[in-house]
Design a protein around this motif. Structure first.
Motif, mmCIF file in Angstrom:
data_model
loop_
_atom_site.group_PDB
_atom_site.id
_atom_site.type_symbol
_atom_site.label_atom_id
_atom_site.label_comp_id
_atom_site.label_asym_id
_atom_site.label_seq_id
_atom_site.Cartn_x
_atom_site.Cartn_y
_atom_site.Cartn_z
ATOM 1 N N LYS A 175 0.869 -1.184 0.000
ATOM 2 C CA LYS A 175 0.000 0.000 0.000
ATOM 3 C C LYS A 175 0.902 1.229 0.000
ATOM 4 C CE LYS A 175 -4.179 -1.776 1.370
ATOM 5 N NZ LYS A 175 -5.448 -1.473 0.888
ATOM 6 N N ASP A 184 -4.391 7.291 -0.731
ATOM 7 C CA ASP A 184 -3.970 5.882 -0.655
ATOM 8 C C ASP A 184 -3.809 5.285 -2.046
ATOM 9 O OD1 ASP A 184 -3.925 5.723 2.061
ATOM 10 O OD2 ASP A 184 -5.968 4.961 2.253
ATOM 11 N N ASP A 185 -3.053 4.199 -2.110
ATOM 12 C CA ASP A 185 -2.929 3.332 -3.292
ATOM 13 C C ASP A 185 -2.551 4.076 -4.559
ATOM 14 O OD1 ASP A 185 -5.592 1.334 -2.081
ATOM 15 O OD2 ASP A 185 -3.470 0.914 -1.964
#
Length: 187
Positions: A175, A184-185
């Motif tokens: 991640k 995120d991501d």
């Protein structure tokens, strides 16, 4: 004569049936005796690990001298560590956990059952726009027996190339978190 043939026919089939049953019983006894030492060894390993858990204070100093912290996941105590949640939810016996200096956790119940490691670090990645960005990466590695709540298989009967060929499952999750944008991501 017809009645005589009928009786002899039933007698022959009865004898064949009895011979087949004797063969089945013989094979069953042979397999049970053949597997008895292996089952005793598996039970012995399970009993040793459960004994260490029961008297963990006796072994704690020695295990810590090896470079591990020692603990146990008890069936009635929910652990805070996400890596140990599987054992809390699916095991009915305590699980011995050895934690190395890097935070990796080795879990034992029926011998070695699994290993989990979570590592976070900053890294520079290139975005699709061509810009470079500093991100926080979290890498989670998990190795576990396919059938954790039982002794490992002595031999593998699966075909090469089948997904069940190896007794160990490997899972790797990465991640990323943008430090600048808070997303995120990213990749």
């Amino acid at each position: 004569m017809n009645k005589k043939k009928s009786i002899s026919f039933y007698i022959i089939w009865l004898i064949i049936f009895m011979l087949l049953m004797a063969a089945v019983i013989t094979v069953g006894v042979y397999v049970a005796k053949r597997d008895a030492p292996r089952d005793a060894e598996r039970k012995y390993e399970f009993n040793v690990i459960q004994s260490i858990i029961k008297d963990v204070a006796l072994y704690q100093e020695e295990i810590e001298n090896w470079g591990y912290q020692v603990s146990a996941v008890m069936p009635d105590e929910e652990p805070e560590d996400e890596a140990l949640q599987y054992y809390y939810r699916n095991y009915h016996q305590p699980v011995l956990v050895l934690t190395d200096a890097d935070g990796g956790k080795y879990c034992f119940c029926y011998g070695f059952d699994g290993y989990t490691s979570v590592v976070s670090y900053t890294s520079i990645i290139e975005r699709t726009s061509g810009e470079y960005e500093e991100v926080l990466k979290t890498v989670r590695l998990e190795l576990a027996k396919r059938n954790r709540n039982q002794a490992p298989f002595e031999e593998n009967l699966n075909e090469v190339g089948a997904s069940e060929y190896y007794d160990i499952l490997v899972e790797l999750n990465v991640k990323t978190f943008s430090i600048r944008w808070g997303q995120d991501d990213l990749g």
